[in-house]
Write an enzyme that holds these catalytic residues in place. Structure first.
Site, PDB file in Angstrom:
ATOM      1  N   ASP A  46       0.848  -1.187   0.000  1.00 31.63           N
ATOM      2  CA  ASP A  46       0.000   0.000   0.000  1.00 31.63           C
ATOM      3  C   ASP A  46       0.887   1.242   0.000  1.00 31.63           C
ATOM      4  O   ASP A  46       1.989   1.226   0.539  1.00 31.63           O
ATOM      5  CB  ASP A  46      -0.953   0.026   1.199  1.00 31.63           C
ATOM      6  CG  ASP A  46      -2.223   0.817   0.893  1.00 31.63           C
ATOM      7  OD1 ASP A  46      -3.266   0.178   0.635  1.00 31.63           O
ATOM      8  OD2 ASP A  46      -2.153   2.063   0.865  1.00 31.63           O
ATOM      9  N   GLY A  87     -26.113   1.876   0.625  1.00 31.43           N
ATOM     10  CA  GLY A  87     -24.929   2.740   0.656  1.00 31.43           C
ATOM     11  C   GLY A  87     -23.692   1.889   0.499  1.00 31.43           C
ATOM     12  O   GLY A  87     -23.718   0.866  -0.178  1.00 31.43           O
ATOM     13  N   CYS A  90     -19.723   0.212  -2.705  1.00 36.72           N
ATOM     14  CA  CYS A  90     -19.903  -0.470  -4.000  1.00 36.72           C
ATOM     15  C   CYS A  90     -21.178  -0.067  -4.751  1.00 36.72           C
ATOM     16  O   CYS A  90     -21.093   0.491  -5.834  1.00 36.72           O
ATOM     17  CB  CYS A  90     -19.870  -1.978  -3.789  1.00 36.72           C
ATOM     18  SG  CYS A  90     -18.239  -2.540  -3.281  1.00 36.72           S
TER      19      CYS A  90
HETATM   20  N1  LIG Z   1     -15.154  -2.900  -0.267  1.00 39.89           N
HETATM   21  C1  LIG Z   1     -15.819  -3.923  -0.787  1.00 39.89           C
HETATM   22  O1  LIG Z   1     -16.648  -4.550  -0.122  1.00 39.89           O
HETATM   23  C2  LIG Z   1     -15.557  -4.370  -2.215  1.00 39.89           C
HETATM   24  C3  LIG Z   1     -16.074  -5.603  -2.644  1.00 39.89           C
HETATM   25  C4  LIG Z   1     -15.809  -6.003  -3.942  1.00 39.89           C
HETATM   26  C5  LIG Z   1     -15.074  -5.191  -4.793  1.00 39.89           C
HETATM   27  N2  LIG Z   1     -14.616  -3.998  -4.355  1.00 39.89           N
HETATM   28  C6  LIG Z   1     -13.799  -3.174  -5.267  1.00 39.89           C
HETATM   29  O2  LIG Z   1     -12.422  -3.348  -4.931  1.00 39.89           O
HETATM   30  C7  LIG Z   1     -11.705  -2.125  -5.130  1.00 39.89           C
HETATM   31  C8  LIG Z   1     -11.032  -1.712  -3.843  1.00 39.89           C
HETATM   32  O3  LIG Z   1     -12.016  -1.444  -2.878  1.00 39.89           O
HETATM   33  P1  LIG Z   1     -11.672  -1.285  -1.336  1.00 39.89           P
HETATM   34  O4  LIG Z   1     -12.971  -1.081  -0.641  1.00 39.89           O
HETATM   35  O5  LIG Z   1     -10.758  -2.370  -0.929  1.00 39.89           O
HETATM   36  O6  LIG Z   1     -10.862   0.103  -1.394  1.00 39.89           O
HETATM   37  P2  LIG Z   1     -10.020   0.797  -0.216  1.00 39.89           P
HETATM   38  O7  LIG Z   1     -10.130   2.247  -0.453  1.00 39.89           O
HETATM   39  O8  LIG Z   1     -10.410   0.223   1.094  1.00 39.89           O
HETATM   40  O9  LIG Z   1      -8.518   0.334  -0.493  1.00 39.89           O
HETATM   41  C9  LIG Z   1      -7.753   0.741  -1.590  1.00 39.89           C
HETATM   42  C10 LIG Z   1      -6.318   0.845  -1.148  1.00 39.89           C
HETATM   43  O10 LIG Z   1      -5.499   1.057  -2.294  1.00 39.89           O
HETATM   44  C11 LIG Z   1      -4.398   1.863  -1.887  1.00 39.89           C
HETATM   45  N3  LIG Z   1      -3.743   2.413  -3.084  1.00 39.89           N
HETATM   46  C12 LIG Z   1      -4.226   3.286  -3.982  1.00 39.89           C
HETATM   47  N4  LIG Z   1      -3.318   3.531  -4.961  1.00 39.89           N
HETATM   48  C13 LIG Z   1      -2.222   2.782  -4.659  1.00 39.89           C
HETATM   49  C14 LIG Z   1      -0.955   2.591  -5.261  1.00 39.89           C
HETATM   50  N5  LIG Z   1      -0.609   3.240  -6.384  1.00 39.89           N
HETATM   51  N6  LIG Z   1      -0.079   1.757  -4.684  1.00 39.89           N
HETATM   52  C15 LIG Z   1      -0.385   1.110  -3.546  1.00 39.89           C
HETATM   53  N7  LIG Z   1      -1.581   1.242  -2.912  1.00 39.89           N
HETATM   54  C16 LIG Z   1      -2.493   2.054  -3.468  1.00 39.89           C
HETATM   55  C17 LIG Z   1      -5.027   2.894  -0.966  1.00 39.89           C
HETATM   56  O11 LIG Z   1      -4.082   3.503  -0.132  1.00 39.89           O
HETATM   57  C18 LIG Z   1      -6.035   2.019  -0.202  1.00 39.89           C
HETATM   58  O12 LIG Z   1      -5.472   1.526   0.990  1.00 39.89           O
HETATM   59  C19 LIG Z   1     -12.730  -1.126  -5.659  1.00 39.89           C
HETATM   60  O13 LIG Z   1     -12.717  -1.138  -7.058  1.00 39.89           O
HETATM   61  C20 LIG Z   1     -14.049  -1.699  -5.151  1.00 39.89           C
HETATM   62  O14 LIG Z   1     -15.139  -1.325  -5.956  1.00 39.89           O
HETATM   63  C21 LIG Z   1     -14.810  -3.574  -3.072  1.00 39.89           C
END
Ligand SMILES: NC(=O)c1ccc[n+]([C@@H]2O[C@H](COP(=O)([O-])OP(=O)(O)OC[C@H]3O[C@@H](n4cnc5c(N)ncnc54)[C@H](O)[C@@H]3O)[C@@H](O)[C@H]2O)c1
Length: 432
Positions: A30, A260, A263
């Site tokens: 990260d 909400g 997603c």
């Molecule tokens: N949250 C959910 O329940 C869920 C479920 C299925 C799919 N998704 C999808 O998965 C993806 C991620 O969602 P999330 O909720 O985990 O997001 P999040 O915001 O919790 O985590 C994303 C992470 O990526 C890191 N990041 C960003 N750019 C970076 C880089 N260049 N190098 C290293 N780290 C980097 C950020 O610091 C952050 O910690 C989204 O597309 C979301 O739609 C989320």
């Protein structure tokens, strides 16, 4: 296998930990230094049941590592999962893919032997094509394969959902990579997960279509709840009666606040924007988005009606402020709209959430966080059950609330209106 998860959020951390628990070597990367430092010290940045123990176990086993060094982590790994955020663009028009494309640019200088690059983030159809284009500007196409493997886990149930998924979707026509991924997922397939190999574009669309469909189901029952309120019918009876039909199913068919989270709101907007780009009108999804945006306003109107328009100086307690139970995620929670709006009308808000105080409300005047349920509800005129935590399911309101004329607005229909009537508690549910 040697895996690298880029982005250690809800998806990257949970799937990384679960992959390591299945015996793989995983590096979770990260760019957030504090998050990585915390993880190395056993501090888990998100609330997700069971995650702490699993992180600790695999970190101590040295199968799980945390790093801020993206290039080094990529060069040590065979399979790279991109798990960064894909929020809605600031202008509201579709998904902001800047984090995805930045990662694509960053990883290309670390590819010197064959790597499988996977988008686990939810990305619009053709994003895989774009990533492939970006990487191939510097690297031969023989050295990498870009694949879509959308994630379907739900916050609050994430470990179970990852470990026992209904399906694993792999979008690639590359036979060699498909074989490797089928092998990676074989422990889940042997537990009953269906393995779906399809085109990359289809895999990208499957994720959006699934989320848009679930959002539609919620919105459908929420609108029916509005009708039930007018005709003295209980929406819970409708949910049960409909849900028992196997073609419909009872899940995501419970009336409540607007959907909400991180997603549904962004993914419905993104798929509608994609369709617009290709001159196709996804009118059902567009009306779901509108209806959901209107939902919080409707529930606010209901609060006003319940309080006979006398909001000023009313002590209103929110039980739960996250968008659903078992998560600390505040993204697009309906409380973010409701609480400021009630304050503007002169209400005094007290809230309790099992995942603690929220930064979102710290600067708001007349919003107070209580450390426990009892002190949160004690002086309330109105108690709003906003989130369906188990903690809220058997509260002895009569004993705990000082104001004997208190009212409950149960936005999750946790309690039975009949029982509340017997207890002589003024109680309102949703859709009844
Ligand atoms: N949250 C959910 O329940 C869920 C479920 C299925 C799919 N998704 C999808 O998965 C993806 C991620 O969602 P999330 O909720 O985990 O997001 P999040 O915001 O919790 O985590 C994303 C992470 O990526 C890191 N990041 C960003 N750019 C970076 C880089 N260049 N190098 C290293 N780290 C980097 C950020 O610091 C952050 O910690 C989204 O597309 C979301 O739609 C989320």
């Amino acid at each position: 296998m040697k895996l690298c998860m880029i982005g250690t959020g809800y998806v990257g951390l949970v799937s990384g930990v679960c992959f390591s628990d299945l015996g793989n070597d995983v590096i979770c990367v990260d760019r957030d230094k504090r998050k990585v430092e915390d993880l190395k010290n056993g501090i888990i940045p998100i609330y997700e049941p069971g995650l702490d123990e699993l992180v600790l176990k695999n970190y101590n086993n040295k199968r799980l590592k945390f790093s801020t060094d993206l290039k080094d982590s990529v060069s040590r790994s065979d399979i790279i999962f991109i798990c960064v955020g894909t929020p809605t663009k600031k202008n509201g028009d579709g998904a902001d893919l800047s984090q995805i494309f930045n990662v694509a640019k960053e990883i290309r200088s670390s590819i010197s032997k064959f790597k499988i690059i996977i988008t686990k983030s939810t990305v619009p159809v053709t994003t895989g094509d774009e990533i492939e284009k970006i990487i191939s500007q510097k690297i031969s196409k023989k050295l990498f394969s870009v694949i879509s493997n959308p994630e379907f886990l739900r916050e609050g149930e994430a470990i179970r959902d990852f470990t026992y998924p209904d399906r694993v979707v792999i979008g690639t026509m590359d036979k060699k990579s498909n074989k490797i991924l089928k092998n990676l997922y074989s422990p889940l397939i042997s537990k009953g997960a269906k393995y779906v190999n399809t085109s990359r574009r289809a895999a990208e669309l499957i994720k959006y279509a699934s989320n848009a469909f679930l959002a539609t189901k919620i919105t459908f029952i929420n609108e029916l709840a509005n009708l039930c309120e007018k005709i003295d019918v209980n929406i819970e009876d409708i949910s049960i009666g409909m849900g028992l039909d196997k073609r419909i199913g009872g899940r995501f068919l419970r009336a409540g606040p607007a959907y909400g989270g991180s997603c549904f709101p962004k993914d419905t907007k993104a798929i509608a924007a994609t369709a617009d780009k290709y001159h196709t009108n996804l009118s059902v999804i567009k009306s779901v988005i509108k209806s959901n945006e209107n939902r919080s306003l409707l529930l606010l109107k209901r609060v006003e009606d319940i309080l006979k328009n006398k909001i000023k100086n009313k002590k209103i307690c929110f039980l739960g402020v996250t968008f659903k139970a078992n998560t600390d995620d505040m993204r697009d929670s309906s409380s973010l709209l409701m609480i400021p709006s009630l304050i503007k009308k002169g209400a005094k808000i007290n809230y309790f959430d099992p995942t603690g105080e929220k930064n979102n409300f710290k600067k708001l005047k007349n919003v107070k966080y209580s450390e426990n349920i009892n002190s949160a509800i004690k002086e309330s005129d109105l108690i709003i059950i906003h989130t369906e935590w188990n903690d809220f399911k058997s509260i002895n309101f009569k004993n705990k609330v000082q104001n004997k004329k208190f009212i409950i607005f149960d936005m999750r229909n946790i309690y039975s209106s009949k029982k509340m009537k017997k207890l002589k508690i003024k109680y309102f549910g949703v859709g009844c």
